[in-house]
Structures are given as structure tokens and as C-alpha cells.
Design a protein around this motif. Structure first.
Motif, PDB file in Angstrom:
ATOM      1  N   SER A 186       0.905  -1.068   0.052  1.00 29.97           N
ATOM      2  CA  SER A 186       0.064   0.213  -0.108  1.00 29.97           C
ATOM      3  C   SER A 186       1.008   1.290  -0.006  1.00 29.97           C
ATOM      4  N   ARG A 187       2.088   1.330   0.636  1.00 31.97           N
ATOM      5  CA  ARG A 187       2.752   2.527   0.663  1.00 31.97           C
ATOM      6  C   ARG A 187       3.546   2.483  -0.386  1.00 31.97           C
ATOM      7  N   LEU A 188       3.789   1.464  -1.180  1.00 30.76           N
ATOM      8  CA  LEU A 188       4.660   1.501  -2.674  1.00 30.76           C
ATOM      9  C   LEU A 188       3.699   2.184  -3.704  1.00 30.76           C
ATOM     10  N   ILE A 189       2.505   1.433  -3.807  1.00 31.20           N
ATOM     11  CA  ILE A 189       1.715   1.902  -4.922  1.00 31.20           C
ATOM     12  C   ILE A 189       0.932   3.177  -4.908  1.00 31.20           C
ATOM     13  N   GLU A 190       1.192   3.919  -3.525  1.00 32.51           N
ATOM     14  CA  GLU A 190       0.761   5.285  -3.519  1.00 32.51           C
ATOM     15  C   GLU A 190       1.554   6.317  -3.896  1.00 32.51           C
ATOM     16  N   ALA A 191       2.790   6.003  -4.257  1.00 32.91           N
ATOM     17  CA  ALA A 191       3.788   6.815  -4.594  1.00 32.91           C
ATOM     18  C   ALA A 191       3.539   7.572  -6.055  1.00 32.91           C
ATOM     19  N   ALA A 192       4.026   8.626  -6.009  1.00 30.80           N
ATOM     20  CA  ALA A 192       3.807   9.373  -7.647  1.00 30.80           C
ATOM     21  C   ALA A 192       4.349   8.486  -8.433  1.00 30.80           C
ATOM     22  N   CYS A 193       5.475   7.754  -8.410  1.00 30.37           N
ATOM     23  CA  CYS A 193       6.363   7.088  -9.581  1.00 30.37           C
ATOM     24  C   CYS A 193       6.592   5.836  -8.931  1.00 30.37           C
ATOM     25  N   VAL A 194       6.355   4.912  -9.471  1.00 30.87           N
ATOM     26  CA  VAL A 194       6.820   3.268  -9.198  1.00 30.87           C
ATOM     27  C   VAL A 194       7.552   2.863 -10.108  1.00 30.87           C
ATOM     28  N   ILE A 195       9.059   2.520  -9.947  1.00 28.38           N
ATOM     29  CA  ILE A 195       9.759   1.951 -11.343  1.00 28.38           C
ATOM     30  C   ILE A 195      10.527   0.529 -11.048  1.00 28.38           C
ATOM     31  N   LEU A 196      10.163  -0.466 -11.803  1.00 28.89           N
ATOM     32  CA  LEU A 196      10.965  -1.844 -11.554  1.00 28.89           C
ATOM     33  C   LEU A 196      12.146  -1.715 -12.344  1.00 28.89           C
ATOM     34  N   HIS A 197      13.356  -2.152 -11.818  1.00 27.98           N
ATOM     35  CA  HIS A 197      14.691  -1.977 -12.407  1.00 27.98           C
ATOM     36  C   HIS A 197      15.094  -3.451 -12.263  1.00 27.98           C
ATOM     37  N   ILE A 198      15.162  -4.211 -13.271  1.00 26.09           N
ATOM     38  CA  ILE A 198      15.827  -5.627 -13.267  1.00 26.09           C
ATOM     39  C   ILE A 198      16.861  -5.801 -14.315  1.00 26.09           C
ATOM     40  N   GLU A 199      17.564  -6.931 -14.287  1.00 27.14           N
ATOM     41  CA  GLU A 199      18.494  -6.973 -15.339  1.00 27.14           C
ATOM     42  C   GLU A 199      18.757  -8.534 -15.524  1.00 27.14           C
ATOM     43  N   GLY A 200      18.826  -8.922 -16.885  1.00 27.51           N
ATOM     44  CA  GLY A 200      18.975 -10.474 -17.220  1.00 27.51           C
ATOM     45  C   GLY A 200      17.928 -10.934 -17.718  1.00 27.51           C
ATOM     46  N   GLU A 201      18.256 -12.013 -18.591  1.00 30.46           N
ATOM     47  CA  GLU A 201      17.101 -12.606 -19.515  1.00 30.46           C
ATOM     48  C   GLU A 201      15.968 -13.468 -18.382  1.00 30.46           C
ATOM     49  N   GLU A 202      16.483 -13.949 -17.706  1.00 32.42           N
ATOM     50  CA  GLU A 202      15.835 -14.991 -16.319  1.00 32.42           C
ATOM     51  C   GLU A 202      14.679 -13.977 -15.728  1.00 32.42           C
ATOM     52  N   LYS A 203      15.367 -12.785 -15.345  1.00 33.36           N
ATOM     53  CA  LYS A 203      14.171 -11.893 -14.573  1.00 33.36           C
ATOM     54  C   LYS A 203      13.026 -11.416 -15.723  1.00 33.36           C
ATOM     55  N   ARG A 204      13.585 -11.186 -16.654  1.00 33.05           N
ATOM     56  CA  ARG A 204      12.592 -10.729 -17.819  1.00 33.05           C
ATOM     57  C   ARG A 204      11.587 -12.060 -17.830  1.00 33.05           C
ATOM     58  N   THR A 205      12.059 -13.195 -18.011  1.00 36.37           N
ATOM     59  CA  THR A 205      10.959 -14.387 -18.292  1.00 36.37           C
ATOM     60  C   THR A 205      10.115 -14.455 -16.796  1.00 36.37           C
ATOM     61  N   VAL A 206      10.794 -14.233 -15.874  1.00 40.36           N
ATOM     62  CA  VAL A 206       9.909 -14.282 -14.604  1.00 40.36           C
ATOM     63  C   VAL A 206       8.819 -13.272 -14.564  1.00 40.36           C
ATOM     64  N   LEU A 207       9.495 -12.108 -14.894  1.00 39.01           N
ATOM     65  CA  LEU A 207       8.201 -11.014 -14.944  1.00 39.01           C
ATOM     66  C   LEU A 207       7.232 -11.243 -16.161  1.00 39.01           C
ATOM     67  N   ASP A 208       7.529 -11.815 -17.197  1.00 39.06           N
ATOM     68  CA  ASP A 208       6.545 -12.138 -18.037  1.00 39.06           C
ATOM     69  C   ASP A 208       5.534 -13.250 -17.530  1.00 39.06           C
ATOM     70  N   ALA A 209       5.999 -14.064 -16.863  1.00 42.23           N
ATOM     71  CA  ALA A 209       5.079 -15.070 -16.391  1.00 42.23           C
ATOM     72  C   ALA A 209       4.155 -14.541 -15.289  1.00 42.23           C
ATOM     73  N   ALA A 210       5.002 -13.567 -14.617  1.00 42.90           N
ATOM     74  CA  ALA A 210       4.126 -13.168 -13.238  1.00 42.90           C
ATOM     75  C   ALA A 210       3.164 -12.365 -13.563  1.00 42.90           C
ATOM     76  N   LEU A 211       3.004 -11.754 -15.027  1.00 40.92           N
ATOM     77  CA  LEU A 211       1.990 -10.919 -15.429  1.00 40.92           C
ATOM     78  C   LEU A 211       1.239 -11.736 -16.231  1.00 40.92           C
ATOM     79  N   ILE A 212       0.949 -12.855 -16.151  1.00 38.03           N
ATOM     80  CA  ILE A 212      -0.259 -13.743 -16.542  1.00 38.03           C
ATOM     81  C   ILE A 212      -1.054 -14.272 -15.421  1.00 38.03           C
TER      82      ILE A 212
END
Length: 236
Positions: A186-212
């Protein structure tokens, strides 16, 4: 199973970590300047780990009125700054230098009997700040956790409750090693700006799956509950 995504990420892709760090530092600095101009101060919450070090170095050299910026942490291990696992120590050594050396810093760790007591002490201190946060920089683990929202945390549902009113919560987790302290979702999403910083193919794959839907991980809750698109800064 449906493949409709929770939210289409606002992808910012870079050739390497250096380009990403420079671009992210420019973006954050612009938002901090805007917050200072609008309300006379700015609140920035950052994540620990190894990924943000280069970004911290770039941000520390940005020209802005750092005396009006308060930096805090998205989450922290229940360890003192003398520990090499302390996120506060990481921030002091890599971000609160150069131009940013005059910024204010408020950590989550307090010397206490346990993480729950430390969370209460941190919450009392945080209650004196002018909320909401202006900028939040999140990271993500390969298990899909962000902040200290570990999948094995007994209080995960509470941490991810978008209506939660707490400032800082304790987290008992085997996956995360030590007990943790974290800002709730709740404290994070009320922020004016939330940015996700990730690096590497593995984390992109994890995020893609997490958004399904149906393959939800803790990071999914950020995209499911945020009122605006969450920029993702990514490089291979």
C-alpha cells in the motif's frame, strides 16, 4: 487458461547496464526536482541488492537540491549497518556520496529485540514524514519477490493488501535469510512514481510469467494494483 496480462509493462530496454543506470538516474533526478519544486521536498525509496549499485553511483552525481531529499529503503534485513548484508550500508556507501552526500537518510533497521519491535520503531519515525513517496525503485528476485514480499512469508497476504495502513512491517522468511523489514504494498503503490529495475533474461522471463493471471507471484501485485503503468528498466 487466459493469457490476458495484468498490465502492459512500460518497457525501457537498454544495451547494457551503464546505459540503463544513466537513463534511470536522469529520470529519477527529474522527478525529484519536480517534487521539490511542487512541495518543497522529495521522498525517495530504493531497493538493495547488487543490481542497483551502478544506478546509485549515477544518481549520486545528479545535480539537484539534495538537502531537500529524504532517502529511505523499500526493505531491509534485520541487521545493523555494520553487516555486509545491510541495505542501509549499501545506500550510504554508493548513493549518499558525491552530490547526494547531503541528502537525509532514514533507514528501517533499529536495534531491537526482534523485527516486529524494529518495525514499530521504524513506523513511528516514518509517521513524521510527509507521505506519499515521490519515487520508488523496486527490484525483483528470480522467485518473483519484490521488496520483502517473499512467497514463503506467513503474512504475505497482509503485506500485499492494497488497503493496509501500516508504515513498516516485519517479515519472517526462510527464503530471505534473516528476518526482514519492509514497506507494505500500500505504501509503494501510492507513490507518485513506481519503477521496476531488473537485469538479465531470467528476470524478464520471470516477470513475463508473473503478469499472466494464474501464475501470480508477489511482483504481480504491484502491476495488478498500481493505478498507473509501472515503467520497467531492463537490460540483458
Amino acid at each position: 487458461m487466459t493469457t490476458t496480462r495484468l498490465q502492459t509493462p512500460d518497457w525501457h530496454e537498454f544495451e547494457n547496464g551503464t546505459e540503463l543506470a544513466e537513463a534511470l538516474a536522469d529520470t529519477v533526478a527529474q522527478k525529484l526536482r519536480a517534487a521539490i519544486e511542487t512541495r518543497g521536498q522529495a521522498l525517495l525509496a530504493v531497493s538493495g541488492g547488487t543490481t542497483p549499485k551502478q544506478f546509485f553511483a549515477e544518481l549520486s552525481r545528479q545535480k539537484l537540491d539534495w538537502s531537500k531529499v529524504t532517502v529511505t529503503l523499500v526493505d531491509e534485513r534485520f541487521v545493523p549497518e555494520s553487516s555486509d548484508r545491510s541495505n542501509a550500508a549499501l545506500v550510504r556507501n554508493t548513493l549518499l556520496v558525491n552530490e547526494a552526500s547531503i541528502a537525509n537518510f532514514i533507514g528501517l533497521y533499529h536495534a531491537a529485540g526482534d523485527a516486529a519491535e524494529a518495525a514499530r520503531l521504524a513506523s513511528a519515525q516514518f509517521a513524521t514524514l510527509s507521505w506519499p513517496l515521490d519515487v520508488v525503485i523496486l527490484g525483483m528476485g528470480t522467485d518473483g519477490h519484490t521488496a520483502s514480499f517473499f512467497p514463503d512469508a506467513p503474512n504475505l497476504d497482509e503485506l500485499l493488501d492494497p488497503a493496509r495502513t501500516s508504515m513498516v512491517d516485519p517479515v519472517l522468511t526462510q527464503d530471505g535469510g534473516e528476518p526482514r523489514l519492509t514497506l507494505p504494498l500500500s505504501r509503494l503503490i501510492e507513490a507518485a512514481c513506481v519503477i521496476l529495475h531488473i537485469e538479465g533474461e531470467e528476470k524478464r522471463t520471470v516477470l513475463d510469467a508473473a503478469l499472466i493471471p494464474g501464475q501470480a507471484k508477489p511482483i504481480s501485485a504491484v502491476f495488478a494494483t498500481s493505478a498507473k503503468p509501472v515503467p520497467v528498466y531492463w537490460t540483458r
